[in-house]
Design a protein around this motif. Structure first.
Motif, PDB file in Angstrom:
ATOM      1  N   LYS A 124       0.826  -1.210   0.000  1.00  0.00           N
ATOM      2  CA  LYS A 124       0.000   0.000   0.000  1.00  0.00           C
ATOM      3  C   LYS A 124       0.863   1.265   0.000  1.00  0.00           C
ATOM      4  O   LYS A 124       0.448   2.295  -0.526  1.00  0.00           O
ATOM      5  CB  LYS A 124      -0.958   0.000   1.194  1.00  0.00           C
ATOM      6  CG  LYS A 124      -2.107  -0.980   1.005  1.00  0.00           C
ATOM      7  CD  LYS A 124      -3.119  -0.908   2.136  1.00  0.00           C
ATOM      8  CE  LYS A 124      -4.273  -1.885   1.878  1.00  0.00           C
ATOM      9  NZ  LYS A 124      -5.249  -1.887   2.992  1.00  0.00           N
ATOM     10  N   ILE A 133      -1.143   4.430  -1.416  1.00  0.00           N
ATOM     11  CA  ILE A 133      -2.351   4.486  -0.590  1.00  0.00           C
ATOM     12  C   ILE A 133      -1.969   4.964   0.810  1.00  0.00           C
ATOM     13  O   ILE A 133      -2.671   5.758   1.409  1.00  0.00           O
ATOM     14  CB  ILE A 133      -3.042   3.112  -0.557  1.00  0.00           C
ATOM     15  CG1 ILE A 133      -3.595   2.827  -1.956  1.00  0.00           C
ATOM     16  CG2 ILE A 133      -4.160   3.085   0.470  1.00  0.00           C
ATOM     17  CD1 ILE A 133      -4.148   1.452  -2.131  1.00  0.00           C
ATOM     18  N   TYR A 134      -0.864   4.478   1.327  1.00  0.00           N
ATOM     19  CA  TYR A 134      -0.335   4.994   2.592  1.00  0.00           C
ATOM     20  C   TYR A 134       0.892   5.842   2.297  1.00  0.00           C
ATOM     21  O   TYR A 134       1.745   5.463   1.498  1.00  0.00           O
ATOM     22  CB  TYR A 134       0.096   3.859   3.528  1.00  0.00           C
ATOM     23  CG  TYR A 134      -1.005   2.952   3.990  1.00  0.00           C
ATOM     24  CD1 TYR A 134      -2.337   3.353   3.976  1.00  0.00           C
ATOM     25  CD2 TYR A 134      -0.706   1.674   4.457  1.00  0.00           C
ATOM     26  CE1 TYR A 134      -3.341   2.499   4.411  1.00  0.00           C
ATOM     27  CE2 TYR A 134      -1.701   0.809   4.896  1.00  0.00           C
ATOM     28  CZ  TYR A 134      -3.016   1.233   4.870  1.00  0.00           C
ATOM     29  OH  TYR A 134      -3.989   0.382   5.297  1.00  0.00           O
ATOM     30  N   ARG A 141      -1.162   7.686  -9.192  1.00  0.00           N
ATOM     31  CA  ARG A 141      -2.076   6.575  -8.887  1.00  0.00           C
ATOM     32  C   ARG A 141      -2.766   6.075 -10.148  1.00  0.00           C
ATOM     33  O   ARG A 141      -3.092   4.907 -10.266  1.00  0.00           O
ATOM     34  CB  ARG A 141      -3.138   7.026  -7.888  1.00  0.00           C
ATOM     35  CG  ARG A 141      -2.682   6.990  -6.444  1.00  0.00           C
ATOM     36  CD  ARG A 141      -3.886   7.242  -5.558  1.00  0.00           C
ATOM     37  NE  ARG A 141      -3.504   7.545  -4.189  1.00  0.00           N
ATOM     38  CZ  ARG A 141      -3.970   8.576  -3.499  1.00  0.00           C
ATOM     39  NH1 ARG A 141      -4.845   9.411  -4.047  1.00  0.00           N
ATOM     40  NH2 ARG A 141      -3.578   8.774  -2.260  1.00  0.00           N
ATOM     41  N   TYR A 177      -3.488  -1.447  -8.234  1.00  0.00           N
ATOM     42  CA  TYR A 177      -3.329  -2.082  -6.926  1.00  0.00           C
ATOM     43  C   TYR A 177      -4.569  -2.902  -6.648  1.00  0.00           C
ATOM     44  O   TYR A 177      -5.686  -2.390  -6.709  1.00  0.00           O
ATOM     45  CB  TYR A 177      -3.146  -1.038  -5.813  1.00  0.00           C
ATOM     46  CG  TYR A 177      -3.187  -1.680  -4.437  1.00  0.00           C
ATOM     47  CD1 TYR A 177      -2.075  -2.337  -3.939  1.00  0.00           C
ATOM     48  CD2 TYR A 177      -4.356  -1.685  -3.681  1.00  0.00           C
ATOM     49  CE1 TYR A 177      -2.121  -2.984  -2.721  1.00  0.00           C
ATOM     50  CE2 TYR A 177      -4.412  -2.323  -2.455  1.00  0.00           C
ATOM     51  CZ  TYR A 177      -3.288  -2.965  -1.981  1.00  0.00           C
ATOM     52  OH  TYR A 177      -3.339  -3.613  -0.777  1.00  0.00           O
ATOM     53  N   HIS A 237      -6.486  -5.271  -3.852  1.00  0.00           N
ATOM     54  CA  HIS A 237      -6.526  -5.702  -2.449  1.00  0.00           C
ATOM     55  C   HIS A 237      -6.520  -7.222  -2.318  1.00  0.00           C
ATOM     56  O   HIS A 237      -7.000  -7.932  -3.196  1.00  0.00           O
ATOM     57  CB  HIS A 237      -7.799  -5.180  -1.784  1.00  0.00           C
ATOM     58  CG  HIS A 237      -7.763  -3.713  -1.494  1.00  0.00           C
ATOM     59  ND1 HIS A 237      -8.051  -2.763  -2.448  1.00  0.00           N
ATOM     60  CD2 HIS A 237      -7.474  -3.028  -0.361  1.00  0.00           C
ATOM     61  CE1 HIS A 237      -7.943  -1.563  -1.914  1.00  0.00           C
ATOM     62  NE2 HIS A 237      -7.595  -1.687  -0.649  1.00  0.00           N
TER      63      HIS A 237
END
Ligand SMILES: Nc1ncnc2c1ncn2[C@@H]1O[C@H](COP(=O)(O)OP(=O)(O)O)[C@@H](O)[C@H]1O
Ligand SMILES: [Mg+2]
Lengths: 234, 212
Positions: A50, A55-56, A78, A83, A85
Protein backbone atom coordinates in the motif's frame (compact mmCIF):
# COMPACT_ATOMS: atom_id res chain seq x y z
CA UNK A 1 7.41 1.91 -19.73
CA UNK A 2 7.08 1.19 -16.01
CA UNK A 3 8.51 3.38 -13.30
CA UNK A 4 11.70 2.81 -11.38
CA UNK A 5 10.45 2.82 -7.80
CA UNK A 6 12.91 3.32 -5.01
CA UNK A 7 12.38 3.17 -1.27
CA UNK A 8 14.94 4.68 1.03
CA UNK A 9 14.57 3.80 4.71
CA UNK A 10 10.79 3.81 4.44
CA UNK A 11 8.77 3.21 7.62
CA UNK A 12 5.05 3.21 8.30
CA UNK A 13 3.02 3.12 11.48
CA UNK A 14 -0.79 2.82 11.59
CA UNK A 15 -2.58 5.65 13.40
CA UNK A 16 -2.94 4.87 17.09
CA UNK A 17 -0.29 2.10 17.01
CA UNK A 18 3.08 2.46 18.65
CA UNK A 19 4.87 -0.18 16.59
CA UNK A 20 6.04 0.32 13.01
CA UNK A 21 4.34 -2.17 10.68
CA UNK A 22 6.94 -1.49 8.01
CA UNK A 23 10.33 -0.48 9.24
CA UNK A 24 13.32 1.03 7.44
CA UNK A 25 12.89 -0.67 4.09
CA UNK A 26 15.35 0.27 1.35
CA UNK A 27 14.92 -1.34 -2.04
CA UNK A 28 14.69 -0.55 -5.77
CA UNK A 29 12.10 -1.98 -8.16
CA UNK A 30 12.92 -1.84 -11.86
CA UNK A 31 10.58 -2.01 -14.86
CA UNK A 32 10.17 -5.28 -16.75
CA UNK A 33 10.87 -7.45 -13.73
CA UNK A 34 8.44 -9.38 -11.53
CA UNK A 35 9.17 -8.94 -7.85
CA UNK A 36 7.81 -11.32 -5.25
CA UNK A 37 7.15 -10.32 -1.67
CA UNK A 38 6.94 -13.13 0.84
CA UNK A 39 6.65 -13.39 4.58
CA UNK A 40 4.35 -14.88 7.15
CA UNK A 41 1.03 -13.40 8.23
CA UNK A 42 1.51 -9.95 9.73
CA UNK A 43 5.01 -9.57 8.28
CA UNK A 44 4.01 -6.29 6.63
CA UNK A 45 3.47 -7.33 3.02
CA UNK A 46 0.11 -5.62 2.60
CA UNK A 47 1.30 -2.48 4.33
CA UNK A 48 4.42 -2.27 2.15
CA UNK A 49 2.36 -2.79 -1.02
CA UNK A 50 0.00 0.00 0.00
CA UNK A 51 2.97 2.31 0.51
CA UNK A 52 4.28 1.43 -2.93
CA UNK A 53 0.81 1.91 -4.46
CA UNK A 54 0.51 5.39 -2.89
CA UNK A 55 -2.35 4.49 -0.59
CA UNK A 56 -0.34 4.99 2.59
CA UNK A 57 2.16 7.82 2.86
CA UNK A 58 5.37 6.78 4.64
CA UNK A 59 5.92 8.37 8.07
CA UNK A 60 9.65 8.24 7.56
CA UNK A 61 12.03 7.75 4.66
CA UNK A 62 11.77 8.52 0.96
CA UNK A 63 9.73 6.97 -1.82
CA UNK A 64 10.57 7.90 -5.41
CA UNK A 65 9.04 7.16 -8.79
CA UNK A 66 11.76 7.76 -11.42
CA UNK A 67 13.52 10.16 -9.04
CA UNK A 68 10.44 12.28 -8.31
CA UNK A 69 8.27 12.34 -5.25
CA UNK A 70 4.95 10.84 -6.40
CA UNK A 71 3.10 12.44 -3.47
CA UNK A 72 3.52 15.84 -5.14
CA UNK A 73 1.14 14.75 -7.89
CA UNK A 74 -0.47 11.75 -6.35
CA UNK A 75 -3.63 11.36 -8.47
CA UNK A 76 -1.53 11.42 -11.63
CA UNK A 77 0.74 8.65 -10.36
CA UNK A 78 -2.08 6.57 -8.89
CA UNK A 79 -3.73 6.58 -12.30
CA UNK A 80 -0.77 4.61 -13.61
CA UNK A 81 -0.81 2.05 -10.80
CA UNK A 82 -2.88 -1.11 -10.55
CA UNK A 83 -3.33 -2.08 -6.93
CA UNK A 84 -5.57 -5.01 -6.06
CA UNK A 85 -6.53 -5.70 -2.45
CA UNK A 86 -6.03 -9.16 -1.00
CA UNK A 87 -9.73 -9.25 -0.11
CA UNK A 88 -11.37 -8.14 -3.33
CA UNK A 89 -13.60 -5.08 -2.90
CA UNK A 90 -16.56 -4.94 -5.23
CA UNK A 91 -18.70 -1.92 -5.96
CA UNK A 92 -22.42 -2.50 -5.36
CA UNK A 93 -23.22 -2.75 -9.06
CA UNK A 94 -22.92 -5.09 -12.01
CA UNK A 95 -19.56 -6.54 -13.02
CA UNK A 96 -19.77 -4.37 -16.12
CA UNK A 97 -20.06 -1.23 -14.02
CA UNK A 98 -17.21 -2.38 -11.78
CA UNK A 99 -14.96 -2.67 -14.81
CA UNK A 100 -16.19 0.65 -16.16
CA UNK A 101 -15.61 2.60 -12.92
CA UNK A 102 -11.89 3.43 -13.32
CA UNK A 103 -12.52 4.49 -16.92
CA UNK A 104 -15.54 6.62 -16.02
CA UNK A 105 -13.59 8.60 -13.42
CA UNK A 106 -10.98 9.30 -16.10
CA UNK A 107 -13.67 10.73 -18.36
CA UNK A 108 -13.20 8.06 -21.03
CA UNK A 109 -15.91 7.79 -23.71
CA UNK A 110 -18.64 5.16 -23.64
CA UNK A 111 -17.44 3.47 -26.85
CA UNK A 112 -13.89 3.24 -25.61
CA UNK A 113 -15.17 1.82 -22.30
CA UNK A 114 -17.12 -0.88 -24.14
CA UNK A 115 -14.13 -1.70 -26.29
CA UNK A 116 -11.83 -2.11 -23.30
CA UNK A 117 -14.34 -4.11 -21.28
CA UNK A 118 -14.75 -6.40 -24.24
CA UNK A 119 -10.99 -6.88 -24.55
CA UNK A 120 -10.30 -7.44 -20.86
CA UNK A 121 -13.26 -9.78 -20.30
CA UNK A 122 -12.09 -11.91 -23.20
CA UNK A 123 -8.57 -11.96 -21.80
CA UNK A 124 -9.76 -13.22 -18.41
CA UNK A 125 -12.67 -15.31 -19.69
CA UNK A 126 -15.29 -13.39 -17.74
CA UNK A 127 -17.76 -12.46 -20.50
CA UNK A 128 -20.52 -14.44 -18.78
CA UNK A 129 -20.19 -12.45 -15.58
CA UNK A 130 -20.61 -8.93 -17.01
CA UNK A 131 -24.33 -8.65 -16.25
CA UNK A 132 -24.13 -10.15 -12.77
CA UNK A 133 -24.29 -8.33 -9.46
CA UNK A 134 -20.64 -8.13 -8.39
CA UNK A 135 -21.51 -8.57 -4.71
CA UNK A 136 -22.90 -12.03 -5.33
CA UNK A 137 -19.82 -13.49 -7.06
CA UNK A 138 -17.55 -16.11 -5.51
CA UNK A 139 -14.32 -14.88 -3.93
CA UNK A 140 -12.30 -16.23 -6.84
CA UNK A 141 -14.50 -14.46 -9.36
CA UNK A 142 -14.24 -11.24 -7.37
CA UNK A 143 -10.47 -11.59 -7.32
CA UNK A 144 -10.24 -11.91 -11.08
CA UNK A 145 -12.70 -9.03 -11.61
CA UNK A 146 -10.58 -6.93 -9.25
CA UNK A 147 -7.48 -7.67 -11.30
CA UNK A 148 -9.27 -7.08 -14.61
CA UNK A 149 -10.65 -3.78 -13.26
CA UNK A 150 -7.14 -2.63 -12.36
CA UNK A 151 -5.54 -3.66 -15.65
CA UNK A 152 -8.25 -2.10 -17.79
CA UNK A 153 -6.63 1.34 -17.69
CA UNK A 154 -3.30 -0.05 -18.83
CA UNK A 155 -1.22 0.85 -15.75
CA UNK A 156 2.57 1.12 -15.70
CA UNK A 157 2.94 -0.33 -12.23
CA UNK A 158 1.14 -3.50 -11.13
CA UNK A 159 0.87 -4.26 -7.44
CA UNK A 160 -1.11 -7.37 -6.50
CA UNK A 161 -1.76 -8.57 -2.95
CA UNK A 162 -2.20 -12.34 -2.67
CA UNK A 163 -3.47 -12.53 -6.26
CA UNK A 164 -3.48 -16.33 -6.49
CA UNK A 165 -5.05 -17.28 -3.19
CA UNK A 166 -8.66 -17.63 -4.33
CA UNK A 167 -8.13 -18.65 -7.95
CA UNK A 168 -8.74 -22.06 -9.45
CA UNK A 169 -6.12 -23.80 -11.54
CA UNK A 170 -7.43 -22.43 -14.83
CA UNK A 171 -7.58 -18.81 -13.65
CA UNK A 172 -4.12 -19.08 -12.12
CA UNK A 173 -2.78 -20.14 -15.49
CA UNK A 174 -4.43 -17.12 -17.15
CA UNK A 175 -3.08 -14.74 -14.52
CA UNK A 176 0.45 -16.13 -14.80
CA UNK A 177 0.35 -15.54 -18.55
CA UNK A 178 -1.00 -12.02 -18.13
CA UNK A 179 1.72 -11.17 -15.62
CA UNK A 180 4.40 -12.57 -17.94
CA UNK A 181 3.15 -10.54 -20.86
CA UNK A 182 2.86 -7.35 -18.77
CA UNK A 183 6.45 -7.85 -17.60
CA UNK A 184 7.68 -8.22 -21.15
CA UNK A 185 5.93 -4.92 -21.93
CA UNK A 186 8.22 -3.32 -19.36
CA UNK A 187 5.74 -2.85 -16.51
CA UNK A 188 6.95 -2.69 -12.92
CA UNK A 189 5.34 -5.64 -11.17
CA UNK A 190 5.24 -6.45 -7.46
CA UNK A 191 3.31 -9.38 -6.03
CA UNK A 192 2.84 -10.42 -2.44
CA UNK A 193 1.93 -13.90 -1.34
CA UNK A 194 2.42 -16.29 1.51
CA UNK A 195 2.35 -18.99 -1.18
CA UNK A 196 6.09 -19.33 -1.79
CA UNK A 197 5.53 -21.81 -4.59
CA UNK A 198 3.61 -19.39 -6.82
CA UNK A 199 6.05 -16.57 -6.09
CA UNK A 200 8.98 -18.82 -6.90
CA UNK A 201 7.34 -19.69 -10.20
CA UNK A 202 6.56 -16.18 -11.40
CA UNK A 203 9.09 -13.75 -9.94
CA UNK A 204 12.72 -13.18 -10.79
CA UNK A 205 13.51 -11.39 -7.56
CA UNK A 206 12.23 -11.94 -4.04
CA UNK A 207 12.03 -9.77 -0.95
CA UNK A 208 11.46 -11.58 2.33
CA UNK A 209 9.76 -9.58 5.07
CA UNK A 210 9.64 -10.37 8.75
CA UNK A 211 8.18 -8.16 11.46
CA UNK A 212 8.07 -5.25 9.03
CA UNK A 213 11.78 -5.51 8.22
CA UNK A 214 13.52 -6.72 5.09
CA UNK A 215 15.04 -10.08 5.96
CA UNK A 216 16.70 -10.67 2.61
CA UNK A 217 16.45 -9.67 -1.03
CA UNK A 218 17.89 -11.10 -4.22
CA UNK A 219 17.38 -13.35 -7.26
CA UNK A 220 14.65 -15.93 -6.71
CA UNK A 221 16.83 -19.06 -6.86
CA UNK A 222 19.33 -17.67 -4.38
CA UNK A 223 16.66 -16.51 -1.90
CA UNK A 224 14.77 -19.79 -2.03
CA UNK A 225 17.97 -21.67 -1.27
CA UNK A 226 18.72 -19.39 1.63
CA UNK A 227 15.20 -19.87 2.95
CA UNK A 228 15.67 -23.64 2.90
CA UNK A 229 18.91 -23.29 4.79
CA UNK A 230 17.53 -20.71 7.22
CA UNK A 231 20.40 -18.41 6.31
CA UNK A 232 18.51 -15.34 5.14
CA UNK A 233 20.30 -12.11 5.92
CA UNK A 234 20.12 -8.86 4.05
CA UNK B 1 -61.40 15.77 5.02
CA UNK B 2 -62.29 14.06 8.27
CA UNK B 3 -60.36 14.79 11.37
CA UNK B 4 -58.56 11.47 11.64
CA UNK B 5 -57.21 11.76 8.10
CA UNK B 6 -55.94 15.25 8.83
CA UNK B 7 -54.22 14.00 11.95
CA UNK B 8 -52.55 11.16 10.07
CA UNK B 9 -51.35 13.43 7.27
CA UNK B 10 -50.13 15.99 9.80
CA UNK B 11 -48.15 13.33 11.64
CA UNK B 12 -46.53 12.14 8.43
CA UNK B 13 -45.65 15.70 7.45
CA UNK B 14 -44.23 16.64 10.85
CA UNK B 15 -42.17 13.47 11.30
CA UNK B 16 -41.10 13.49 7.68
CA UNK B 17 -39.84 17.06 7.92
CA UNK B 18 -38.11 16.30 11.21
CA UNK B 19 -36.43 13.28 9.62
CA UNK B 20 -35.23 15.26 6.61
CA UNK B 21 -33.94 18.01 8.87
CA UNK B 22 -32.15 15.58 11.17
CA UNK B 23 -30.65 13.69 8.22
CA UNK B 24 -29.40 16.92 6.70
CA UNK B 25 -27.04 17.42 9.61
CA UNK B 26 -26.64 13.90 10.98
CA UNK B 27 -25.25 12.25 7.85
CA UNK B 28 -22.61 14.92 7.12
CA UNK B 29 -21.71 14.79 10.82
CA UNK B 30 -21.40 11.01 10.66
CA UNK B 31 -19.20 11.29 7.57
CA UNK B 32 -16.98 13.80 9.37
CA UNK B 33 -16.71 11.60 12.47
CA UNK B 34 -16.03 8.44 10.48
CA UNK B 35 -12.92 9.98 8.97
CA UNK B 36 -11.32 11.18 12.17
CA UNK B 37 -9.60 9.11 14.78
CA UNK B 38 -9.67 12.00 17.27
CA UNK B 39 -13.39 12.75 16.92
CA UNK B 40 -14.47 9.17 17.60
CA UNK B 41 -15.44 10.08 21.18
CA UNK B 42 -18.21 12.29 19.84
CA UNK B 43 -19.56 9.27 17.99
CA UNK B 44 -19.46 7.21 21.21
CA UNK B 45 -21.36 9.97 23.02
CA UNK B 46 -24.04 10.06 20.33
CA UNK B 47 -24.30 6.28 20.47
CA UNK B 48 -24.95 6.53 24.18
CA UNK B 49 -27.72 9.06 23.53
CA UNK B 50 -29.59 6.90 21.00
CA UNK B 51 -32.19 5.85 23.55
CA UNK B 52 -32.66 9.23 25.17
CA UNK B 53 -36.19 9.45 26.65
CA UNK B 54 -38.56 11.47 24.51
CA UNK B 55 -40.07 13.24 27.52
CA UNK B 56 -36.63 14.47 28.47
CA UNK B 57 -36.08 16.04 25.04
CA UNK B 58 -39.59 17.47 25.27
CA UNK B 59 -38.91 18.94 28.68
CA UNK B 60 -35.58 20.50 27.68
CA UNK B 61 -37.07 22.01 24.56
CA UNK B 62 -40.06 23.26 26.55
CA UNK B 63 -37.75 25.12 28.91
CA UNK B 64 -35.95 26.68 25.94
CA UNK B 65 -39.09 27.68 24.07
CA UNK B 66 -41.43 28.77 26.89
CA UNK B 67 -42.01 32.48 27.28
CA UNK B 68 -39.52 32.73 30.13
CA UNK B 69 -36.95 30.63 28.30
CA UNK B 70 -33.98 31.91 26.26
CA UNK B 71 -35.74 31.17 22.95
CA UNK B 72 -39.17 32.27 24.11
CA UNK B 73 -39.13 35.28 21.78
CA UNK B 74 -39.41 32.91 18.81
CA UNK B 75 -43.01 32.14 19.86
CA UNK B 76 -42.60 28.54 18.74
CA UNK B 77 -44.12 26.73 21.69
CA UNK B 78 -47.28 24.77 20.79
CA UNK B 79 -46.63 24.95 17.04
CA UNK B 80 -45.92 22.13 14.57
CA UNK B 81 -42.48 23.70 14.09
CA UNK B 82 -41.69 23.06 17.75
CA UNK B 83 -42.53 19.38 17.33
CA UNK B 84 -40.40 19.23 14.17
CA UNK B 85 -37.40 20.70 15.99
CA UNK B 86 -37.90 18.45 18.99
CA UNK B 87 -38.24 15.27 16.95
CA UNK B 88 -35.28 16.24 14.78
CA UNK B 89 -33.16 16.62 17.91
CA UNK B 90 -34.54 13.40 19.32
CA UNK B 91 -33.51 11.28 16.33
CA UNK B 92 -30.20 13.01 15.65
CA UNK B 93 -28.19 10.61 17.85
CA UNK B 94 -29.90 7.61 16.26
CA UNK B 95 -29.34 8.65 12.65
CA UNK B 96 -25.81 9.84 13.35
CA UNK B 97 -24.77 6.74 15.27
CA UNK B 98 -26.17 4.26 12.75
CA UNK B 99 -24.75 6.24 9.81
CA UNK B 100 -21.41 6.46 11.60
CA UNK B 101 -21.28 2.68 11.96
CA UNK B 102 -21.98 2.03 8.31
CA UNK B 103 -19.70 4.81 7.07
CA UNK B 104 -16.85 3.71 9.29
CA UNK B 105 -17.13 0.26 7.78
CA UNK B 106 -17.38 1.33 4.16
CA UNK B 107 -15.24 4.44 4.24
CA UNK B 108 -11.78 2.93 4.56
CA UNK B 109 -12.52 0.16 2.10
CA UNK B 110 -14.14 2.25 -0.59
CA UNK B 111 -11.81 5.21 -0.20
CA UNK B 112 -8.88 2.87 -0.68
CA UNK B 113 -10.56 1.19 -3.63
CA UNK B 114 -11.41 4.49 -5.31
CA UNK B 115 -7.97 5.98 -4.78
CA UNK B 116 -6.25 2.81 -5.98
CA UNK B 117 -8.29 3.02 -9.17
CA UNK B 118 -7.26 6.62 -9.74
CA UNK B 119 -10.10 8.60 -8.19
CA UNK B 120 -9.69 12.14 -6.91
CA UNK B 121 -10.64 12.85 -3.29
CA UNK B 122 -14.08 14.06 -4.34
CA UNK B 123 -14.67 11.03 -6.55
CA UNK B 124 -13.65 8.78 -3.65
CA UNK B 125 -16.05 10.55 -1.28
CA UNK B 126 -18.83 10.13 -3.82
CA UNK B 127 -18.15 6.41 -4.09
CA UNK B 128 -18.21 6.03 -0.29
CA UNK B 129 -21.57 7.78 -0.08
CA UNK B 130 -23.19 5.91 -2.95
CA UNK B 131 -21.94 2.59 -1.60
CA UNK B 132 -23.33 3.43 1.84
CA UNK B 133 -26.65 4.82 0.58
CA UNK B 134 -28.76 1.73 1.18
CA UNK B 135 -27.55 1.56 4.77
CA UNK B 136 -27.87 5.31 5.24
CA UNK B 137 -31.42 5.00 3.99
CA UNK B 138 -32.05 2.37 6.64
CA UNK B 139 -30.71 4.77 9.28
CA UNK B 140 -33.06 7.47 8.01
CA UNK B 141 -36.03 5.11 8.18
CA UNK B 142 -35.17 4.15 11.75
CA UNK B 143 -35.17 7.84 12.60
CA UNK B 144 -38.51 8.35 10.89
CA UNK B 145 -40.06 5.42 12.72
CA UNK B 146 -38.90 6.73 16.05
CA UNK B 147 -40.14 10.26 15.23
CA UNK B 148 -43.62 9.27 14.12
CA UNK B 149 -44.07 6.91 17.06
CA UNK B 150 -42.89 9.22 19.84
CA UNK B 151 -45.25 10.93 22.25
CA UNK B 152 -43.17 12.95 24.72
CA UNK B 153 -42.02 15.73 22.40
CA UNK B 154 -45.31 16.07 20.53
CA UNK B 155 -47.27 16.30 23.75
CA UNK B 156 -45.00 18.65 25.69
CA UNK B 157 -43.97 21.18 23.03
CA UNK B 158 -46.90 20.56 20.66
CA UNK B 159 -49.61 20.71 23.27
CA UNK B 160 -52.04 18.42 21.40
CA UNK B 161 -53.99 21.40 20.03
CA UNK B 162 -56.91 20.34 17.87
CA UNK B 163 -56.45 21.34 14.24
CA UNK B 164 -52.87 22.48 14.80
CA UNK B 165 -50.54 20.16 16.66
CA UNK B 166 -52.58 17.05 17.28
CA UNK B 167 -50.68 14.00 15.98
CA UNK B 168 -51.38 10.28 15.85
CA UNK B 169 -49.70 9.55 19.15
CA UNK B 170 -51.17 12.48 21.07
CA UNK B 171 -54.61 11.54 19.70
CA UNK B 172 -54.18 7.96 20.84
CA UNK B 173 -53.30 9.21 24.32
CA UNK B 174 -56.32 11.49 24.35
CA UNK B 175 -58.80 8.96 22.95
CA UNK B 176 -57.61 6.40 25.44
CA UNK B 177 -58.03 8.84 28.30
CA UNK B 178 -61.54 9.62 27.09
CA UNK B 179 -62.40 5.95 26.77
CA UNK B 180 -62.81 6.10 22.97
CA UNK B 181 -60.88 2.95 22.39
CA UNK B 182 -62.10 2.34 18.87
CA UNK B 183 -60.45 5.47 17.47
CA UNK B 184 -57.35 4.86 19.55
CA UNK B 185 -56.95 1.34 18.21
CA UNK B 186 -57.60 2.49 14.65
CA UNK B 187 -54.89 5.13 14.87
CA UNK B 188 -52.57 2.64 16.52
CA UNK B 189 -52.97 0.33 13.58
CA UNK B 190 -52.33 3.16 11.14
CA UNK B 191 -49.13 3.90 13.05
CA UNK B 192 -47.96 0.31 12.77
CA UNK B 193 -48.81 0.24 9.06
CA UNK B 194 -46.92 3.46 8.46
CA UNK B 195 -43.74 2.19 10.07
CA UNK B 196 -43.92 -1.27 8.51
CA UNK B 197 -44.87 0.18 5.13
CA UNK B 198 -41.94 2.53 4.94
CA UNK B 199 -39.44 -0.13 5.88
CA UNK B 200 -40.84 -2.51 3.28
CA UNK B 201 -40.56 0.24 0.72
CA UNK B 202 -36.93 0.82 1.62
CA UNK B 203 -36.24 -2.90 1.42
CA UNK B 204 -37.58 -2.86 -2.12
CA UNK B 205 -35.47 0.13 -3.08
CA UNK B 206 -32.37 -1.53 -1.64
CA UNK B 207 -32.99 -4.66 -3.66
CA UNK B 208 -33.31 -2.71 -6.88
CA UNK B 209 -30.15 -0.87 -5.99
CA UNK B 210 -27.98 -3.94 -5.72
CA UNK B 211 -28.83 -5.11 -9.18
CA UNK B 212 -28.59 -1.82 -11.07
N1 LIG C 1 -5.44 -1.13 9.78
C1 LIG C 1 -4.48 -1.50 10.67
N2 LIG C 1 -4.38 -0.88 11.87
C2 LIG C 1 -3.44 -1.23 12.75
N3 LIG C 1 -2.52 -2.18 12.54
C3 LIG C 1 -2.54 -2.83 11.36
C4 LIG C 1 -3.53 -2.53 10.36
N4 LIG C 1 -3.30 -3.34 9.30
C5 LIG C 1 -2.25 -4.11 9.63
N5 LIG C 1 -1.78 -3.81 10.86
C6 LIG C 1 -0.62 -4.43 11.52
O1 LIG C 1 0.52 -4.24 10.72
C7 LIG C 1 1.31 -5.42 10.69
C8 LIG C 1 1.53 -5.85 9.26
O2 LIG C 1 0.29 -6.24 8.70
P1 LIG C 1 0.12 -6.58 7.17
O3 LIG C 1 0.83 -5.55 6.36
O4 LIG C 1 -1.32 -6.76 6.91
O5 LIG C 1 0.89 -7.96 7.06
P2 LIG C 1 0.78 -9.13 5.96
O6 LIG C 1 0.10 -8.58 4.75
O7 LIG C 1 2.20 -9.54 5.71
O8 LIG C 1 0.00 -10.25 6.59
C9 LIG C 1 0.59 -6.46 11.53
O9 LIG C 1 1.20 -6.46 12.80
C10 LIG C 1 -0.81 -5.92 11.61
O10 LIG C 1 -1.38 -6.28 12.86
MG1 LIG D 1 -1.58 -9.20 3.77
Amino acid sequence: MGYRISLDNVSYKYPGQNRYSVSEISIKFNPGIVYGLIGSNGAGKTTLLKIIALIYKPNKGKLLYNNSDPWNNVVFYRRSIAYVHEKPIMIRASVYNNLAYPLKIRGISKEEINKRIDRVSRLFGIQDLLGKNAKTLSTGEKQIIGIARALIYDPEVIVLDEPFSNLDYHKRRILLDVIDSQASQGKTIILASHDTLMIEKISSKILVLENGKALCFGPTRQIIEKLYEYSCNS
Amino acid sequence: MNELTTIILRSIAISGTATLLASAWSIPLAYLLSGSYRLRHIAYLLEALVGIPTVLVGLLLYMLLSNAGPLGFLQLLYTPQAIIIGEALLITPLITAVSYQTLKETRTRYTELALSLGATKQQAARLVITQSLPNLLAAIVMGYSRAIGELGVALIVGGNIKGLTRTITTSIALYTAMGEYENAIMLGMVLVLLTIGISLLVRLVRKRWDIE
